[in-house]
Scaffold this motif. Structure first.
Motif, short mmCIF file in Angstrom:
data_model
loop_
_atom_site.label_atom_id
_atom_site.label_comp_id
_atom_site.label_asym_id
_atom_site.label_seq_id
_atom_site.Cartn_x
_atom_site.Cartn_y
_atom_site.Cartn_z
N SER A 295 3.75 2.01 5.40
CA SER A 295 2.61 2.92 5.40
C SER A 295 1.91 2.81 4.08
O SER A 295 2.46 2.28 3.10
CB SER A 295 3.09 4.37 5.64
OG SER A 295 3.67 4.90 4.46
N ARG A 296 0.70 3.32 4.01
CA ARG A 296 -0.03 3.27 2.74
C ARG A 296 0.59 4.19 1.70
O ARG A 296 0.22 4.13 0.53
CB ARG A 296 -1.50 3.61 2.96
CG ARG A 296 -1.78 5.01 3.45
CD ARG A 296 -3.24 5.13 3.87
NE ARG A 296 -3.60 6.49 4.27
CZ ARG A 296 -4.14 7.38 3.44
NH1 ARG A 296 -4.37 7.06 2.18
NH2 ARG A 296 -4.45 8.59 3.88
N PHE A 297 1.53 5.04 2.14
CA PHE A 297 2.23 5.92 1.21
C PHE A 297 3.57 5.34 0.75
O PHE A 297 4.27 5.95 -0.05
CB PHE A 297 2.48 7.28 1.86
CG PHE A 297 1.23 7.97 2.32
CD1 PHE A 297 0.35 8.52 1.39
CD2 PHE A 297 0.91 8.04 3.66
CE1 PHE A 297 -0.81 9.15 1.81
CE2 PHE A 297 -0.25 8.67 4.08
CZ PHE A 297 -1.12 9.22 3.15
N GLY A 298 3.94 4.14 1.26
CA GLY A 298 5.20 3.52 0.88
C GLY A 298 6.28 3.70 1.93
O GLY A 298 6.03 4.22 3.03
N ARG A 299 7.47 3.23 1.60
CA ARG A 299 8.60 3.35 2.53
C ARG A 299 9.32 4.68 2.40
O ARG A 299 9.69 5.30 3.40
CB ARG A 299 9.62 2.23 2.26
CG ARG A 299 9.14 0.85 2.60
CD ARG A 299 10.30 -0.13 2.61
NE ARG A 299 10.89 -0.34 1.28
CZ ARG A 299 11.98 -1.06 1.06
NH1 ARG A 299 12.64 -1.61 2.06
NH2 ARG A 299 12.45 -1.23 -0.17
N ARG A 300 9.56 5.13 1.19
CA ARG A 300 10.43 6.29 0.95
C ARG A 300 9.67 7.61 0.91
O ARG A 300 10.20 8.64 1.35
CB ARG A 300 11.16 6.11 -0.38
CG ARG A 300 11.70 4.70 -0.64
CD ARG A 300 12.69 4.25 0.38
NE ARG A 300 13.23 2.92 0.05
CZ ARG A 300 14.01 2.20 0.83
NH1 ARG A 300 14.35 2.65 2.02
NH2 ARG A 300 14.45 1.02 0.44
N ARG A 301 8.45 7.60 0.39
CA ARG A 301 7.74 8.86 0.17
C ARG A 301 7.51 9.68 1.44
O ARG A 301 7.69 10.90 1.42
CB ARG A 301 6.41 8.59 -0.55
CG ARG A 301 6.59 8.30 -2.02
CD ARG A 301 5.28 8.34 -2.75
NE ARG A 301 4.43 7.20 -2.41
CZ ARG A 301 3.20 7.02 -2.89
NH1 ARG A 301 2.67 7.92 -3.69
NH2 ARG A 301 2.51 5.96 -2.56
N PRO A 302 7.10 9.06 2.56
CA PRO A 302 6.89 9.90 3.75
C PRO A 302 8.15 10.65 4.19
O PRO A 302 8.08 11.82 4.58
CB PRO A 302 6.46 8.88 4.82
CG PRO A 302 5.88 7.75 4.05
CD PRO A 302 6.70 7.66 2.80
N TRP A 303 9.30 9.99 4.11
CA TRP A 303 10.56 10.63 4.50
C TRP A 303 10.92 11.77 3.55
O TRP A 303 11.43 12.81 3.98
CB TRP A 303 11.69 9.60 4.53
CG TRP A 303 11.50 8.53 5.55
CD1 TRP A 303 11.02 7.26 5.33
CD2 TRP A 303 11.77 8.62 6.95
NE1 TRP A 303 10.99 6.56 6.51
CE2 TRP A 303 11.44 7.36 7.51
CE3 TRP A 303 12.26 9.62 7.77
CZ2 TRP A 303 11.58 7.11 8.88
CZ3 TRP A 303 12.41 9.36 9.13
CH2 TRP A 303 12.07 8.11 9.66
N LEU B 76 5.46 12.13 -4.79
CA LEU B 76 4.06 11.73 -4.92
C LEU B 76 3.82 10.84 -6.13
O LEU B 76 2.79 10.18 -6.22
CB LEU B 76 3.18 12.98 -5.01
CG LEU B 76 3.14 13.85 -3.74
CD1 LEU B 76 2.24 15.06 -3.95
CD2 LEU B 76 2.69 13.04 -2.52
N SER B 77 4.78 10.80 -7.06
CA SER B 77 4.61 9.97 -8.27
C SER B 77 5.29 8.61 -8.16
O SER B 77 5.05 7.74 -9.00
CB SER B 77 5.16 10.71 -9.48
OG SER B 77 6.58 10.74 -9.44
N ALA B 78 6.15 8.42 -7.19
CA ALA B 78 6.94 7.18 -7.10
C ALA B 78 6.03 6.01 -6.72
O ALA B 78 5.38 6.04 -5.67
CB ALA B 78 8.06 7.35 -6.08
N ARG B 79 6.01 4.98 -7.55
CA ARG B 79 5.20 3.78 -7.30
C ARG B 79 6.10 2.71 -6.70
O ARG B 79 6.71 1.93 -7.41
CB ARG B 79 4.56 3.30 -8.60
CG ARG B 79 3.68 4.33 -9.28
CD ARG B 79 2.49 4.72 -8.42
NE ARG B 79 1.64 5.69 -9.10
CZ ARG B 79 0.65 5.36 -9.93
NH1 ARG B 79 0.41 4.09 -10.19
NH2 ARG B 79 -0.09 6.29 -10.49
N GLU B 80 6.14 2.68 -5.40
CA GLU B 80 7.01 1.71 -4.71
C GLU B 80 6.38 0.33 -4.73
O GLU B 80 5.16 0.17 -4.85
CB GLU B 80 7.26 2.16 -3.27
CG GLU B 80 7.92 3.52 -3.15
CD GLU B 80 8.18 3.89 -1.70
OE1 GLU B 80 8.79 3.07 -0.98
OE2 GLU B 80 7.76 4.98 -1.30
#
Length: 447
Positions: A75-83, A205-209
């Motif tokens: 996703s455009r939000f990354g792998r981990r952040r949505p979960w 919200l700060s994690a840059r995957e």
């Protein structure tokens, strides 16, 4: 600049603070569930033991699936952040419901309420921790940077423990409730749930995957390759001995204070608070030892110190002697906090380097299988108190509940950590690979 974190954009403190949010809910649950359900509401320890075994089995089965779904998420939000963003409020809601059991419930109704919300809480906690833990090796590839980030997050965890374990007995039994009522637990759960959700979302919200790390490997072949990895088994089994021991401590310390030391439950604040403060203060020392001697050597030493702490705690007869033993216990625990995740991360690094893809979510969830032993052994350990000492519930504590919880909190953890200290001498882990070795071969990039 060569020693700086190679994956920029995520300050270590902001990643680390997430541990504060993930720790508060589950430690409130594990630290108070026996007091709340068994001692106050009268749930029979045999029913408690059966539920713990069932929930451990369910959790062992759903963990790999949750980790695999995280690894494959795009996703455009990354792998981990949505979960993380979705899982945080779900865990908070289930925790509040867990501590909102109607006092009129009894028999099978109480068992069902306990089972349903215990299983849901553990499932959402596993979801959060698989995704949060998977970020550590990805964001901080070098062990030096990783050890700093890990020590920071363990420090935040200890702050959370001060609140969720040491302060909780005061809040639940004196500020918001009493020693024999449940209202204080519900109010405390609501407050902790709001705090935990806000912190986890702030961190996520700060994690840059790294988008290059997404994987599309099928579940069963990936799981099979992990199962065939001998290091997965050696590190997992030995690490679980530490995990089970600390789970027993978290669940039994309040009743140890009540029965073994003969003090009001609120006095757990002093024992838990001192242990946590010692553990927090020791993180900087243990981190320096890691830099000088390596994570593996330090891990082995910490195991031995922790075992000695449990042995000392067995002989405590009052708050003063318990606090003295708590100093040694806190020192050993601090060493395990500083090293255990680094040992696991070495295994994840080697897997990524060998297979050319990052499966941290699945791998950590597979490691979670060993953490599920906490529930099984915890249930069996509590059930054994009924068999050997006659402690069945708060209404039927048997002739010597003090000895029962001395065995539960000291003897069982000592045996587990002593075995772990010996077994750790025979464990080896892969050498630290250069960060480039873990990058997907087809998408190499320069820094």
């Amino acid at each position: 600049m060569g020693d700086r974190v190679s994956h920029p954009g995520t300050p270590a403190w902001r990643y680390a603070i997430g541990m504060f949010g993930t720790s508060i809910p589950i430690n409130l649950i594990k630290g108070s569930m026996i007091l709340f359900y068994v001692d106050i509401l009268g749930l029979d320890v045999r029913a408690y033991g059966v539920v713990m075994v069932i929930y451990a089995v369910i959790d062992a089965l759903d963990n790999p699936l949750l980790g695999h779904l995280s690894d494959r998420t795009r996703s455009r939000f990354g792998r981990r952040r949505p979960w993380l963003v979705v899982g945080a409020p779900m865990l908070a809601a289930c925790m509040i419901a867990f501590f909102s059991a109607p006092t009129t419930l009894e028999g099978m109704g109480l068992v069902v309420w306990f089972a349903v919300f215990a299983i849901l809480c553990e499932a959402f906690d596993s979801l959060l921790n698989a995704n949060y833990g998977a970020l550590l090796p990805e964001l901080y590839p070098r062990e030096r940077d990783r050890s700093v980030a890990n020590s920071l997050r363990q420090g935040f965890q200890l702050v959370a423990l001060v609140i969720s374990l040491a302060v909780t007995p005061l809040l639940t039994t004196q500020v918001f409730g009493t020693e024999t009522t449940t209202e204080g637990f519900q109010t405390t759960a609501i407050i902790y749930g709001v705090i935990a959700t806000a912190v986890i979302v702030f961190m996520a919200l700060s994690a840059r995957e790294n988008p290059r790390y997404s994987t599309r490997s099928p579940l069963l072949p990936s799981l099979w390759s992990i199962i065939r990895n001998p290091t997965f088994w050696t590190v997992g089994v030995v690490g679980s001995l530490y995990g089970v021991a600390m789970a027993l401590v978290l669940s039994g310390v309040q009743l140890y204070v009540r029965y073994s030391l003969g003090l009001p439950v609120a006095n757990a604040l002093y024992l838990q608070g001192l242990v946590i403060l010692i553990a927090g203060g020791g993180l900087a020392v243990w981190t320096r030892v890691i830099v000088r001697r390596g994570a593996l050597w330090t891990w082995r030493l910490a195991f031995a110190v922790l075992a000695a702490g449990f042995a000392a705690l067995f002989f405590a007869t009052d708050l003063v002697t318990a606090l003295a033993a708590g100093v040694l216990l806190g020192a050993g625990w601090s060493g395990m906090l500083a090293t255990n995740d680094l040992i696991v991360a070495r295994v994840l690094d080697a897997d990524a380097a060998r297979h050319g893809e990052h499966r941290e979510g699945l791998f950590l969830s597979a490691f979670g299988f060993f953490a599920r032993l906490n529930g099984i052994f915890g249930g069996l350990a509590l059930t054994s108190l009924g068999v050997f000492f006659g402690y069945n519930s708060g209404a039927d504590p048997g002739p010597d509940p003090g000895l029962a919880f001395r065995v539960y909190l000291c003897v069982y953890p000592f045996v587990l950590t002593a075995i772990g200290a010996i077994a750790a001498r025979f464990v080896s882990v892969p050498l630290e690979p250069p960060p480039e070795a873990a990058e997907p071969a087809e998408e190499e990039h320069t820094r």
